[in-house]
Design an enzyme around this catalytic site. Structure first.
Site, PDB file in Angstrom:
ATOM      1  N   TRP A 104       0.817  -1.225   0.000  1.00 56.21           N
ATOM      2  CA  TRP A 104       0.000   0.000   0.000  1.00 56.21           C
ATOM      3  C   TRP A 104       0.845   1.266   0.000  1.00 56.21           C
ATOM      4  CZ3 TRP A 104      -5.047   1.982   0.505  1.00 56.21           C
ATOM      5  CH2 TRP A 104      -5.146   3.265   1.064  1.00 56.21           C
ATOM      6  N   MET A 105       0.370   2.278  -0.743  1.00 58.38           N
ATOM      7  CA  MET A 105       0.995   3.607  -0.735  1.00 58.38           C
ATOM      8  C   MET A 105      -0.066   4.662  -0.476  1.00 58.38           C
ATOM      9  SD  MET A 105       2.288   5.512  -4.231  1.00 58.38           S
ATOM     10  CE  MET A 105       4.023   5.124  -4.243  1.00 58.38           C
ATOM     11  N   ASN A 106       0.235   5.640   0.425  1.00 61.05           N
ATOM     12  CA  ASN A 106      -0.547   6.884   0.390  1.00 61.05           C
ATOM     13  C   ASN A 106       0.389   8.079   0.266  1.00 61.05           C
ATOM     14  OD1 ASN A 106      -0.852   5.817   3.359  1.00 61.05           O
ATOM     15  ND2 ASN A 106      -1.396   7.935   3.638  1.00 61.05           N
ATOM     16  N   ASP A 107       0.250   9.098   1.069  1.00 68.00           N
ATOM     17  CA  ASP A 107       0.878  10.399   0.789  1.00 68.00           C
ATOM     18  C   ASP A 107       2.336  10.357   0.301  1.00 68.00           C
ATOM     19  OD1 ASP A 107      -1.341  10.748   2.384  1.00 68.00           O
ATOM     20  OD2 ASP A 107      -0.314  11.884   3.928  1.00 68.00           O
TER      21      ASP A 107
ATOM     22  N   PHE B 119       4.166   8.580  10.292  1.00 68.07           N
ATOM     23  CA  PHE B 119       3.262   9.308   9.406  1.00 68.07           C
ATOM     24  C   PHE B 119       4.032  10.329   8.562  1.00 68.07           C
ATOM     25  CE2 PHE B 119      -1.347   8.855  11.222  1.00 68.07           C
ATOM     26  CZ  PHE B 119      -1.255   7.482  11.141  1.00 68.07           C
ATOM     27  N   SER B 120       3.267  11.131   7.831  1.00 71.07           N
ATOM     28  CA  SER B 120       3.862  11.984   6.796  1.00 71.07           C
ATOM     29  C   SER B 120       4.826  13.036   7.323  1.00 71.07           C
ATOM     30  CB  SER B 120       2.750  12.682   6.007  1.00 71.07           C
ATOM     31  OG  SER B 120       2.136  11.742   5.162  1.00 71.07           O
TER      32      SER B 120
ATOM     33  N   ARG C  25       0.201  16.755  13.124  1.00 66.29           N
ATOM     34  CA  ARG C  25       1.014  15.933  12.216  1.00 66.29           C
ATOM     35  C   ARG C  25       1.440  16.634  10.925  1.00 66.29           C
ATOM     36  NH1 ARG C  25      -4.087  13.541  12.480  1.00 66.29           N
ATOM     37  NH2 ARG C  25      -5.362  13.713  10.616  1.00 66.29           N
TER      38      ARG C  25
ATOM     39  N   GLU D 272      -4.647  18.672   6.944  1.00 67.72           N
ATOM     40  CA  GLU D 272      -3.469  17.805   6.964  1.00 67.72           C
ATOM     41  C   GLU D 272      -2.460  18.309   5.928  1.00 67.72           C
ATOM     42  OE1 GLU D 272      -5.224  13.520   8.055  1.00 67.72           O
ATOM     43  OE2 GLU D 272      -5.694  14.046   5.996  1.00 67.72           O
TER      44      GLU D 272
HETATM   45  C1  FRU Z   1      -3.143  12.143   4.922  1.00 65.46           C
HETATM   46  C2  FRU Z   1      -2.731  11.410   6.185  1.00 65.46           C
HETATM   47  C3  FRU Z   1      -1.754  12.243   6.969  1.00 65.46           C
HETATM   48  C4  FRU Z   1      -1.018  11.217   7.768  1.00 65.46           C
HETATM   49  C5  FRU Z   1      -0.978  10.043   6.826  1.00 65.46           C
HETATM   50  C6  FRU Z   1      -1.105   8.718   7.492  1.00 65.46           C
HETATM   51  O1  FRU Z   1      -3.548  11.331   3.890  1.00 65.46           O
HETATM   52  O2  FRU Z   1      -3.870  11.106   6.945  1.00 65.46           O
HETATM   53  O3  FRU Z   1      -2.347  13.249   7.739  1.00 65.46           O
HETATM   54  O4  FRU Z   1       0.258  11.666   8.129  1.00 65.46           O
HETATM   55  O5  FRU Z   1      -2.032  10.209   5.912  1.00 65.46           O
HETATM   56  O6  FRU Z   1      -0.833   7.671   6.608  1.00 65.46           O
END
Ligand code: FRU
Length: 498
Positions: free
Chosen positions: A35-38, A97-98, A166, A227
């Site tokens: 999985w990938m997010n930010d 986290f990010s 965060r 965020e």
């Molecule tokens: C945004 C977020 C950030 C957090 C990260 C967690 O998409 O919710 O605020 O640092 O993703 O994966």
């Protein structure tokens, strides 16, 4: 004993062998596995661009966050490096986290990120305590700072919530001191969430930080928690990028619930205050969130976002080997008080030979053009009415007998719509999004970039961008032009198969 980072590195190196290159986007970054997010730590360091990302290697769903890592020289062809951070310290045991990156005067690459540690309150409820932490490295290996965390709940102003604190954005000020801009939610004494704010901290040594100001507070209109802030000067203005949760739509703005927005105004470095004069969505498509930017050596401001949205994750299948991708890097500018974006110019170097058609008639039906097909392509499209203004013109792509996705233009309503209802998704999530566009009596220019599992549309000179992911099988290669009414279309087409 194997550490969590060693385990993740071993796992990704082993598991990536089961993913064929042909099943990934060709020039958009996808996770090495899982999985990938930010996007995180988007920076230029040691002669290459570095892009880290929120990463759960073990699953195609969000989980304990690691930082994945990739490098590139052109922001399009990426090479994976081993995972950079794993949740393995008391202050980040539930997730890294990010955050962002900065180069230190001594040549080290410094990452600042949010550590998440779950704690159980007196009422038995579990909450995530969030603190800011550092790691120093050489572009491959990073070591967490022994005095982490460096910014904690103790550094918050009254009402600042330590549970939603965060996504630090750090940079070096002209005098060599550092700034960190951090997203925070406000809590009332009774524990009600009051809406987001940004906090600006200052440090001489990255270790000891002092609260300087609250540059911006959510007026109550732009979602709830904010965020992933980013702040930069551009074309005589300052732009503040935010990713807001729980947006309320306003006209054609803010339809994405979790939406990236851009405030344009003035930042006063002396007082640390930001005065917002305008606000707008960053992207008008379906999948876009949490963008970060960097400044290139030749002075361009480049933005990259997560080409996904928390509300539309709809995985094609639970056991997919990877999920999530980044957008194309985009060159930003501010024109007429609005944020504009264009695909980075490096993309032009990847173009194959040009196929060109001038003013082809499209009348009450669909036409296809010889050679114009495929799922990795760059297209410049110019639409113009023929006689009376048409009702709808559409570019249909990722098309075969079963599937199609379209970008449809209705000049009488000035609407451009992405529609992926028939793209192969089996999920009842949002599949359409409309944007208002400026056009000249039905004349409109579009640039459409396809990369296997995504489509990004840029309107005019980048006045608007619409991003959407697709889960369509790659055998659906068709591209067609449709008109309800009469139009002419000019097309410049380049394959982008690397
Ligand atoms: C945004 C977020 C950030 C957090 C990260 C967690 O998409 O919710 O605020 O640092 O993703 O994966």
């Amino acid at each position: 004993m194997t550490t969590p980072l060693e385990r993740a590195r071993r796992y990704e190196a082993e598991r990536e062998r089961s993913i064929s290159e042909a099943e990934r986007p060709a020039f958009h970054l996808s996770p090495r596995v899982g999985w990938m997010n930010d996007p995180n730590g988007f920076s230029y360091y040691g002669g290459q661009y570095h892009l880290f990302y929120q990463y759960h290697p073990y699953d195609s769903h969000w989980g304990p966050m690691h930082w994945g890592h990739a490098v590139s020289r052109d922001l399009l062809r990426w090479e994976y490096l081993p995972a950079a951070l794993a949740p393995d310290a008391p202050y980040d045991r539930d997730g890294c986290f990010s955050g962002t990156a900065v180069t230190l005067p001594d040549g080290r690459h410094a990452l600042m990120y949010t550590g998440v540690a779950e704690e159980t309150g007196l009422d038995g409820r579990k909450r995530h305590l969030q603190t800011q932490n550092l790691a120093f490295g050489d572009g491959v290996n990073y070591v967490k700072y022994e005095k982490n965390p460096v910014i904690t709940g103790k550094d918050l102003p009254a009402e600042g919530s330590p549970y939603d604190f965060r996504d630090p954005k750090i940079w070096m000020a002209p005098d060599g001191s550092y700034r960190a801009l951090i997203a925070n939610d406000r809590l009332s004494a009774r524990g009600e969430r009051l809406g987001g704010q940004l906090l600006l901290y200052r440090s001489d040594d990255l270790a000891r930080w002092q609260l300087l100001s609250c540059p911006a507070q959510n007026p109550g209109r732009l979602g709830r928690m904010w965020e992933c802030p980013d702040l930069f000067a551009l074309d005589g203005w300052h732009a503040l990028l935010l990713s807001a949760q729980d947006m309320l739509p306003e006209g054609f703005e803010y339809h994405n619930d979790n939406g990236a927005l851009c405030l344009i105004g003035r930042f006063d470095a002396a007082t640390g205050r930001f005065e917002a004069l305008r606000d707008q969505a960053v992207d008008y498509g379906i999948d876009f969130y949490a963008p970060q930017t960097l400044a290139t050596e030749d002075g361009r401001r480049i933005m990259i976002g997560w080409m996904q949205n928390w509300d539309t994750c709809g995985l094609p299948q639970d056991d997919a080997p990877w999920f999530g991708q980044m957008t194309l890097p985009r060159e930003l500018s501010i024109r007429d008080g609005r944020l504009c974006q264009r695909p980075i110019r490096e993309l032009e170097a990847l173009r194959g030979s040009e196929i060109r058609f001038d003013r082809v008639a499209v009348e009450n039906g669909e036409v296809s053009l010889p050679g114009v097909e495929g799922r990795a392509a760059d297209m410049e499209i110019e639409i113009e009415p023929e006689g009376e203004i048409f009702t709808r013109f559409a570019v249909v792509f990722a098309q075969d007998a079963a599937y199609r996705t379209s970008i449809g233009f209705r000049p009488r309503e000035s609407i451009l719509k992405i529609d992926r209802k028939f793209s192969g998704s089996r999920r009842a999530i949002i599949h359409q999004r409309r944007a208002e566009v400026r056009h000249d009596g039905g004349r409109l220019r579009l640039r459409l970039i396809l990369d296997r599992y995504s489509a990004e549309t840029f309107v005019g000179d980048g006045e608007k961008a619409l991003s959407a992911t697709l889960h369509t099988t790659l055998s659906a290669q068709g591209i067609r032009f449709f008109c309800d009414g009469r139009a002419r279309v000019s097309v410049r087409f380049w394959k982008l198969d690397l």
